[in-house]
Scaffold this active site. Structure first.
Site, PDB file in Angstrom:
ATOM      1  N   GLU A 193       2.079  -0.424  -4.854  1.00 39.74           N
ATOM      2  CA  GLU A 193       1.086   0.569  -5.269  1.00 39.74           C
ATOM      3  C   GLU A 193       1.835   1.897  -5.320  1.00 39.74           C
ATOM      4  O   GLU A 193       2.125   2.500  -4.291  1.00 39.74           O
ATOM      5  CB  GLU A 193      -0.061   0.664  -4.266  1.00 39.74           C
ATOM      6  CG  GLU A 193      -1.125   1.636  -4.746  1.00 39.74           C
ATOM      7  CD  GLU A 193      -1.895   2.346  -3.628  1.00 39.74           C
ATOM      8  OE1 GLU A 193      -3.021   2.792  -3.882  1.00 39.74           O
ATOM      9  OE2 GLU A 193      -1.364   2.488  -2.508  1.00 39.74           O
ATOM     10  N   ASP A 197       0.840  -1.188   0.000  1.00 38.36           N
ATOM     11  CA  ASP A 197       0.000   0.000   0.000  1.00 38.36           C
ATOM     12  C   ASP A 197       0.880   1.245   0.000  1.00 38.36           C
ATOM     13  O   ASP A 197       1.882   1.313   0.723  1.00 38.36           O
ATOM     14  CB  ASP A 197      -0.870  -0.038   1.266  1.00 38.36           C
ATOM     15  CG  ASP A 197      -1.931   1.042   1.277  1.00 38.36           C
ATOM     16  OD1 ASP A 197      -2.834   0.988   0.432  1.00 38.36           O
ATOM     17  OD2 ASP A 197      -1.841   1.956   2.116  1.00 38.36           O
TER      18      ASP A 197
HETATM   19  C1  NOJ Z   1      -4.387   2.982  -0.939  1.00 41.15           C
HETATM   20  C2  NOJ Z   1      -5.548   2.073  -0.779  1.00 41.15           C
HETATM   21  O1  NOJ Z   1      -5.748   1.369  -1.972  1.00 41.15           O
HETATM   22  C3  NOJ Z   1      -6.728   2.932  -0.392  1.00 41.15           C
HETATM   23  O2  NOJ Z   1      -7.933   2.233  -0.445  1.00 41.15           O
HETATM   24  C4  NOJ Z   1      -6.459   3.477   0.974  1.00 41.15           C
HETATM   25  O3  NOJ Z   1      -7.486   4.384   1.333  1.00 41.15           O
HETATM   26  C5  NOJ Z   1      -5.130   4.227   0.997  1.00 41.15           C
HETATM   27  N1  NOJ Z   1      -4.074   3.526   0.326  1.00 41.15           N
HETATM   28  C6  NOJ Z   1      -4.698   4.422   2.413  1.00 41.15           C
HETATM   29  O4  NOJ Z   1      -4.269   3.213   2.954  1.00 41.15           O
END
Ligand code: NOJ
Length: 737
Positions: free
Chosen positions: A476, A409
């Site tokens: 990500e 993440d």
């Molecule tokens: C990216 C995640 O995909 C999203 O859903 C989340 O709100 C943020 N990171 C914070 O963790």
């Protein structure tokens, strides 16, 4: 703990004959029924116990009063009935593909059967199969479940028993394999180390196991846990629900499942706010449900990755509870604290993605803490080595418990500018082309809060841990410039990173064409993705309706050829656009701050079948059902060969057949064909798509077409050659020699 069968370590395949390699069910049943009548036995009882056992053993169990001689005579009679009846004996489905794959992989194999030699030869001959080694009941003292046949086959092939995979469709056969100390693969839903829907799947798994590393060119699928499948009726998805839907994923051709966070959480951001990194939230089914899912997925040869959310924790995490109560607590420095600015306001101008400043004042200690997301998601301090060590241990913990890796993440956010300097505002009137954030956030240049170079060292550290477990790390990283993104996957950094170009964009054929080309040139290690739980669905962004679906599919056809991993977001296989969520019925914190950016539209429940609850839940779903039409459900699409689901399934099945050709090279080039289409070539393969809204005539195919979005009749077994006319958004895969 869940065990994964390491197919890469398998050096020989030992196959049972009847019901496994040869489809002789009808003939066997007929012979036993006639035999049962002759000997006055109930035919139903015979068939129950005969499968997989030598005939003499079955006779003994049915007629315990017979002496040895009479047993042998009865067994011979049974065999005689079988020789007379070879009419519908054929190779089992998938057998030819498996044997061709073994040949290509140069994996030795043998047939080990409880039939006698004469019958075995007759059956194999009828099925057109000629095994290099054949072990029958004539070669051993005792048939299955005795392990002697399998051990003898291993000896003849000169392979250690532990490196032989036994493939069986009966309990006695599996017992024989286990007793021989061999890993087992079971058909007919039986319980082996691997459980196979058919031999074709084994062919694919063996093929994939020879592609190192395993995640290379894999097909991944994102499960947004709260909305995938609810097994309890509470309206909230859970891990047992995912286990119950593995058939769907396996049929589709999914190899890696990414589970969004399942850890204990107050769910202020639906799991992306973790209160205990080592516990599975009870609402997702707890640890037992996760163990069950991992075991079932691994038995199918699928991998499962988790979500490593370590830019921030929940404010309910004990570290933060302690840190915010007392400035002297050892956990204080796990987070980022600063004194108020001279006017008492936040220490700098950084903004939360979800609206308002990225700082919240904590009265107990008189300082502000940083949170790039909600105030309930305090950011961790990655400059603190003690914190880094804690996270290492958490990663180790889950990889040892059976996860196959992590999606990371906000992988580019972990490190912040040491001086916490203000971000410069963008020149008046300019806004960033970003989505999933507020308008205020888009008016700053994020020079100091995100994507600081120090993150790479953290990724390298995790990579060392992951590689020890043969695990996969995919980041990500919302870095849309593919060249900048490529730096995240260079050398020993992340194995891969999602490239979000196709997730952020609306439809513009020329632009998308150019964007894909620059991503292809940037790195062979990107993860290709069109959607996720944070953005409007691709079909909607691409114009909606049939055209949106066709555009998405045409891009999937291109993605299928490109090096890197291929990802689907749940529901993309159905061609879903955004779900309808009326104002006031959403649950997304971002939607509360910026309604047009609400992520709820991508998170409405997965539509499994028409009707209330959509087969997602028997209760009341936590988010509105999205107003899905019946035709959008899995149930409606699965029997229609031209449905989005089956077209995508065909694309992935074709890609599976071509695994070895794909694996031969990562070198992809854009090629110009005789008509204005988008075309890429990778070794002997081409992907060709007409991304425009006008048809293309007279396209000369440089190799036979083996997949066509618009024609289910085109397959690797029935290729099309010559010239083609491509309708708008029609796409093809071609395979040459
Ligand atoms: C990216 C995640 O995909 C999203 O859903 C989340 O709100 C943020 N990171 C914070 O963790």
């Amino acid at each position: 703990m869940t065990r994964r069968t390491d197919l890469a370590a398998i050096e020989a395949i030992l196959l049972d004959m009847d019901g496994t390699l040869v489809d002789s069910d009808a003939s066997v049943e007929r012979a036993w029924s006639i035999w049962a009548k002759e000997y006055g036995v109930d035919p139903g009882a015979v068939l129950d116990i005969a499968h997989g056992s030598p005939a003499a053993r079955t006779v003994r169990r049915l007629l315990p009063a017979l002496d040895d001689e009479a047993v042998m005579a009865a067994a011979q009679r049974q065999h005689a009935l079988q020789y007379e009846d070879l009419a519908d004996v054929t190779a089992a489905p998938g057998a030819r593909l498996l044997l061709a794959t073994l040949d290509r992989l140069q994996l030795p194999w043998a047939v080990v059967t409880s039939a006698d030699g004469r019958l075995a030869k007759a059956r194999l001959h009828a099925a057109g199969i000629d095994p290099p080694v054949l072990l029958t009941i004539d070669d051993v003292r005792a048939g299955k479940p005795d392990p002697e046949g399998y051990l003898e086959a291993a000896r003849r092939l000169r392979v250690a028993p532990s490196a032989c995979l036994v493939v069986e469709d009966s309990e006695p056969g599996l017992a024989a394999g286990r007793a021989a100390g061999m890993p087992t693969a079971a058909l007919r839903g039986l319980d082996g180390d691997l459980s196979l829907p058919g031999l074709g799947r084994l062919a694919h798994l063996l093929q994939r196991s020879r592609v190192r590393p395993w995640w290379r060119d894999a097909v991944g699928y994102q499960v947004y846990l709260p909305s995938f499948a609810d097994s309890t009726g509470d309206g909230w998805g859970d891990l047992t629900g995912v286990s119950a839907r593995l058939d769907h994923l396996e049929r589709l051709g999914v190899e890696v499942v990414w589970l969004t966070p399942f850890y204990r959480s107050p769910m202020r951001d639906h799991g992306y706010d973790i209160a205990d990194y080592r516990a599975v939230d009870p609402s997702f089914g707890g640890q037992a449900a996760l163990d069950g899912l991992l075991a079932q997925a691994h038995r199918r040869g699928m991998r499962v990755i988790g979500d490593l959310v370590v830019n921030h924790t929940s404010d309910a995490h004990p570290w933060f509870v302690a840190a915010s109560a007392c400035a002297a607590d050892p956990h204080r420095d796990y987070y980022i604290w600063r004194d108020p600015a001279p006017d008492g306001g936040p220490p700098n101008n950084w903004l939360s993605h979800f609206g308002g400043p990225a700082w919240t004042f904590s009265p107990a200690t008189g300082q502000y803490y940083l949170h790039l997301f909600r105030p309930e998601q305090p950011d961790l301090n990655w400059r603190n080595p003690a914190l880094a060590a804690e996270i290492d241990a958490i990663a180790e913990y889950w990889l040892s418990r059976g996860l196959d890796g992590f999606r990371i993440d906000t992988a580019g956010y972990l490190v912040k500018d040491a001086g916490l300097r203000d971000n410069p505002p963008l020149p008046a009137g300019r806004i960033l082309p970003a989505r999933g954030v507020t308008m205020d956030w888009r008016r700053q240049e994020h020079r100091h809060d995100i994507h600081q170079p120090g993150v790479h060292a953290i990724h390298e550290r995790w990579r060392r841990i992951a590689d020890r477990h043969d695990a996969f790390l995919v980041g990500e990283v919302y870095e849309l410039d593919p060249r900048a993104l490529a730096r995240f996957v260079e050398g020993e950094r992340l194995h891969s990173s999602f490239w979000f170009g196709l997730v952020e964009t609306d439809w513009d054929a020329d632009r998308i064409d150019t964007m894909i080309e620059s991503a292809v040139l940037a790195s062979p290690r990107l993860s290709w993705v069109q959607g996720n739980h944070d953005r409007s669905r691709a079909v909607t962004r691409f114009g909606g309706g049939l055209r949106g679906r066709r555009r998405s599919l045409a891009l999937h056809a291109l993605m299928a050829l490109l090096p890197g991993t291929f990802w689907l977001y749940q529901g993309e296989e159905l061609g879903l656009g955004d779900g309808r969520v009326s104002p006031g019925h959403g649950a997304d914190p971002l939607g509360a701050a910026q309604p047009e950016e609400s992520r709820d539209v991508a998170r409405t429940p997965m539509p499994w079948r028409p009707g209330p609850g959509l087969g997602f839940t028997t209760g009341h779903p936590w988010l509105p059902d999205g107003a899905r039409g019946d035709g959008e459900t899995v149930a409606a699409q699965q029997d229609d060969p031209t449905s989005h689901l089956n077209t995508l399934g065909r694309l992935l099945a074709t890609r599976r057949r071509l695994t070895h050709v794909l694996a031969a090279t990562d070198d992809v080039r854009r090629v110009r064909l005789t008509a204005p289409v988008t075309a890429y070539r990778r070794g002997a393969l081409w992907a060709v798509a007409n991304l425009r809204d006008t048809p293309v005539a007279d396209l000369h195919l440089p190799a036979p077409a083996v997949f066509d979005t618009d024609d289910p009749g085109v397959t690797p077994d029935r290729p099309r050659t010559g010239y083609a006319r491509l309708a708008p958004q029609q796409a093809l895969l071609l395979a040459g020699e």
